[in-house]
Design an enzyme around this catalytic site. Structure first.
Site, PDB file in Angstrom:
ATOM      1  N   THR A 134     -23.485  -7.886  14.101  1.00 15.17           N
ATOM      2  CA  THR A 134     -22.492  -8.932  14.361  1.00 15.17           C
ATOM      3  C   THR A 134     -21.943  -8.808  15.776  1.00 15.17           C
ATOM      4  OG1 THR A 134     -21.884  -8.723  12.055  1.00 15.17           O
ATOM      5  CG2 THR A 134     -20.411  -9.990  13.452  1.00 15.17           C
ATOM      6  N   GLU A 173     -13.254 -10.357  10.066  1.00 11.90           N
ATOM      7  CA  GLU A 173     -12.414 -10.040  11.224  1.00 11.90           C
ATOM      8  C   GLU A 173     -11.420 -11.162  11.517  1.00 11.90           C
ATOM      9  OE1 GLU A 173     -15.251  -8.382  14.464  1.00 11.90           O
ATOM     10  OE2 GLU A 173     -16.445  -9.162  12.818  1.00 11.90           O
ATOM     11  N   ARG A 232     -10.875   2.510   8.137  1.00 14.43           N
ATOM     12  CA  ARG A 232     -10.489   3.832   8.644  1.00 14.43           C
ATOM     13  C   ARG A 232      -9.602   3.645   9.870  1.00 14.43           C
ATOM     14  NH1 ARG A 232     -15.950   3.664   8.197  1.00 14.43           N
ATOM     15  NH2 ARG A 232     -16.065   3.254  10.428  1.00 14.43           N
ATOM     16  N   TYR A 263     -21.529  -0.010  -1.110  1.00 11.17           N
ATOM     17  CA  TYR A 263     -22.137   0.426   0.154  1.00 11.17           C
ATOM     18  C   TYR A 263     -22.191   1.934   0.351  1.00 11.17           C
ATOM     19  CZ  TYR A 263     -18.006   1.690   2.989  1.00 11.17           C
ATOM     20  OH  TYR A 263     -16.900   2.305   3.514  1.00 11.17           O
ATOM     21  N   GLN A 282     -20.173  -5.751  -1.283  1.00 11.38           N
ATOM     22  CA  GLN A 282     -20.458  -4.720  -0.285  1.00 11.38           C
ATOM     23  C   GLN A 282     -19.503  -3.536  -0.409  1.00 11.38           C
ATOM     24  OE1 GLN A 282     -20.249  -6.298   3.690  1.00 11.38           O
ATOM     25  NE2 GLN A 282     -20.916  -4.412   4.676  1.00 11.38           N
ATOM     26  N   ARG A 301     -18.518  -9.606   0.809  1.00 12.93           N
ATOM     27  CA  ARG A 301     -17.705  -8.436   1.162  1.00 12.93           C
ATOM     28  C   ARG A 301     -17.223  -7.651  -0.054  1.00 12.93           C
ATOM     29  NH1 ARG A 301     -19.620  -7.858   6.069  1.00 12.93           N
ATOM     30  NH2 ARG A 301     -19.160  -9.624   7.430  1.00 12.93           N
ATOM     31  N   ASP A 347     -26.306 -13.343   9.132  1.00 11.81           N
ATOM     32  CA  ASP A 347     -26.487 -12.332   8.088  1.00 11.81           C
ATOM     33  C   ASP A 347     -25.375 -12.526   7.045  1.00 11.81           C
ATOM     34  OD1 ASP A 347     -27.039 -10.060   6.601  1.00 11.81           O
ATOM     35  OD2 ASP A 347     -25.970  -8.729   7.968  1.00 11.81           O
ATOM     36  N   GLU A 399     -22.190 -13.502   9.404  1.00 11.34           N
ATOM     37  CA  GLU A 399     -22.231 -12.597  10.550  1.00 11.34           C
ATOM     38  C   GLU A 399     -23.046 -13.260  11.656  1.00 11.34           C
ATOM     39  OE1 GLU A 399     -23.423  -8.637   9.302  1.00 11.34           O
ATOM     40  OE2 GLU A 399     -21.372  -8.225   8.617  1.00 11.34           O
ATOM     41  N   HIS A 422     -17.262  -5.473  16.795  1.00 12.08           N
ATOM     42  CA  HIS A 422     -17.318  -5.677  15.342  1.00 12.08           C
ATOM     43  C   HIS A 422     -17.237  -4.333  14.630  1.00 12.08           C
ATOM     44  CE1 HIS A 422     -18.631  -7.206  11.416  1.00 12.08           C
ATOM     45  NE2 HIS A 422     -19.557  -6.252  11.404  1.00 12.08           N
ATOM     46  N   GLU A 463     -25.208 -13.228  14.683  1.00 12.43           N
ATOM     47  CA  GLU A 463     -26.101 -12.219  15.267  1.00 12.43           C
ATOM     48  C   GLU A 463     -27.194 -12.876  16.112  1.00 12.43           C
ATOM     49  OE1 GLU A 463     -27.462  -9.060  12.790  1.00 12.43           O
ATOM     50  OE2 GLU A 463     -25.785  -9.236  11.365  1.00 12.43           O
ATOM     51  N   LYS A 494     -26.108  -8.035   1.015  1.00 12.77           N
ATOM     52  CA  LYS A 494     -26.721  -8.607   2.210  1.00 12.77           C
ATOM     53  C   LYS A 494     -28.052  -9.298   1.922  1.00 12.77           C
ATOM     54  CE  LYS A 494     -24.021  -6.729   5.488  1.00 12.77           C
ATOM     55  NZ  LYS A 494     -23.448  -7.467   6.614  1.00 12.77           N
ATOM     56  N   THR A 542     -30.354 -14.738   4.503  1.00 16.48           N
ATOM     57  CA  THR A 542     -30.235 -14.593   5.951  1.00 16.48           C
ATOM     58  C   THR A 542     -30.818 -15.872   6.545  1.00 16.48           C
ATOM     59  OG1 THR A 542     -30.605 -12.203   5.762  1.00 16.48           O
ATOM     60  CG2 THR A 542     -30.864 -13.177   7.954  1.00 16.48           C
ATOM     61  N   ASP A 589     -31.749  -4.834  10.296  1.00 22.93           N
ATOM     62  CA  ASP A 589     -30.495  -5.312  10.858  1.00 22.93           C
ATOM     63  C   ASP A 589     -29.755  -4.151  11.509  1.00 22.93           C
ATOM     64  OD1 ASP A 589     -28.754  -7.349  11.471  1.00 22.93           O
ATOM     65  OD2 ASP A 589     -27.518  -7.026   9.698  1.00 22.93           O
TER      66      ASP A 589
END
Ligand code: CA
Length: 456
Positions: free
Chosen positions: A371, A385, A156, A256, A252, A249, A245, A211, A147, A213, A265, A269, A140
């Site tokens: 994504t 999002e 961030r 992660y 994750q 969250r 996908d 997600e 995204h 994709e 993840k 899928t 992936d």
């Protein structure tokens, strides 16, 4: 890069004798995607290769047996007698193109072989669709720059896009056994997630997300002894699908760092069942558009033909139907509309980069694009999002709200390519419904030891 030329198979004025294909939103005679099906009650029989036309599926092995195909097209149809299309994908572009050319002639309104071809059709309502290939490896990518920027901003705010993003296609190795074909049922996964106390909890995810994709199916490597150059990378792409996908969250966020996505993840899928070929999408290629201040790709990712026409212009849509909407016979509501034009890297660049270190991509390998979000809120490819990280609930027409998914929610992805003067084509649905967690062994036994005899 060799972009397939436009030819008589793209002529918008040609129609099929299969009436349901006339102006079919996804599967007119100009599409002819490949898939694997089995017929109705043949539960014990393995699947075989077929081609979607309107509301029917053309049985490739049966067609091969009646003597209407020749040369490499016959070879391709015979390769589709297996319950996966890996052997067909391994033949490479030329037999696939020849198969398309001959099928186009056989399915056209004026074919002299109409009766024999019609005898090879099955109504799609009578068949079961399967994964089109045995997936050896699933990777992936993260090629949707809007995204990457939007999700980066949640974590961030000062530097949402990391400095490597405009240089290197970011990706991770996924888990091929997690991939299932639409229509799918997705169990809400359990996992570890952070709590304010500092001691993690283990529970069903409360932030189940999607997600949007593009899936890329890998075919034959034209020169297996070499590292494939960017100029031939597109020839290794056998076709495209939609890919959801599924992502947890909260799991994750806890797991992660420092190695990237793992169990958040790998629980599910979903892919759409049809491989839409590069030939069918030839009218929908587009030039790469990079912001002028961004660096040019390094030479191993830069090819003039790929820059000129290596992008894809396919419109994408995410739809939601909740259990309450289903009970009230309400149709799905559109959550978002996006486009593959928002991918920062072309499919050929993803392939070239993936293989650049020397590994072999194999027929039936699957790549996810990452994504695909657009630049504005109405075009986001994930609920993370759309809901601003879970802070802004989505208002649904019946008065319900969502940040992340609840049990009973059904998500459908759609893709459609349109251009003036060209027949529109689509990918079909990538659909799945969310249900509760899988039972564990300890759910069924007093004082069980969990997992040892896990059910479900
Ligand atoms: Ca992803």
């Amino acid at each position: 890069m060799s972009t397939p030329p436009l030819d008589e198979t793209h002529d918008p004025d040609v129609h099929s004798f299969v009436r349901s294909a006339h102006h079919h939103p996804d599967f007119p005679i100009q599409n002819l995607p490949l898939g694997v099906f089995s017929v109705g009650d043949e539960l014990s029989s393995a699947g075989r290769g077929g081609v979607r036309i309107g509301d029917d599926v053309l049985d490739l092995p049966r067609l091969a047996s009646v003597g209407l195909l020749t040369g490499s097209a016959l070879r391709a149809a015979r390769a589709a007698s297996a319950p996966t299309l890996n052997d067909l994908l391994a033949l490479g572009p030329e037999p696939r193109r020849e198969l398309r050319r001959q099928l186009h002639g056989l399915l056209a309104q004026d074919t002299p072989d109409r009766l024999a071809v019609a005898d090879c059709l099955h109504p799609v309502a009578d068949v079961q669709l399967a994964l089109p290939a045995t997936i050896g490896d699933f990777t992936d990518f993260y090629a949707g720059i809007h995204h990457a920027r939007a999700v980066g901003a949640l974590f961030r705010p000062d530097h949402p896009l990391l400095p490597n993003y405009t240089w290197v296609p970011i990706g991770y190795h996924g888990r091929s056994s997690s991939v299932a074909v639409s229509p799918d049922v997705v169990h809400r996964p359990r996992g570890q997630m952070a709590t304010p106390s500092g001691i993690p909890t283990y529970a069903p995810t409360q932030r189940l997300d999607i997600e949007l994709e593009l899936g890329i199916w890998i075919g034959a490597n034209p020169a297996p002894e070499q590292v494939p150059p960017i100029s031939s990378a597109a020839d290794q792409i056998a076709g495209y699908c939609l890919l959801n996908d599924w992502s947890a969250r909260d799991i994750q966020a806890w797991e992660y760092q420092p190695l990237g996505p793992f169990l958040a993840k790998s629980f599910a899928t979903t892919v759409s069942p049809w491989i839409v070929t590069p030939e069918a999408l030839a009218p929908y290629r587009r030039p790469v558009e990079r912001p002028v201040d961004d660096p040019a790709p390094l030479p191993y990712l830069r090819d003039p033909a790929d820059q000129a026409a290596g992008g894809l212009d396919v419109q994408l849509e995410i739809l939601l139907r909740t259990a309450a909407m289903l009970r009230a016979h309400e149709s799905s509501v559109t959550l978002s509309r996006s486009s593959t034009r928002h991918l920062y890297w072309t499919p050929a660049q993803l392939v070239a980069h993936h293989a650049s270190g020397g590994l072999q991509l194999r027929p039936g390998d699957l790549l996810g694009s990452g994504t695909i979000s657009g630049p504005d809120p109405g075009s986001a490819g994930s609920l993370l999002e759309i809901s601003g990280g879970g802070t802004v609930p989505i208002q649904l027409p019946g008065g319900e709200t969502r940040t992340f998914l609840e049990d009973g929610d059904e998500i459908t992805l759609r893709a459609r390519a349109t251009r003036p003067g060209v027949a529109p084509i689509g990918f079909g649905e990538c659909r799945a419904v969310v249900v509760g967690p899988r039972p564990t062994g300890s759910d069924h036994r007093d004082g069980g030891h969990g997992g040892a005899t896990a059910g479900g």
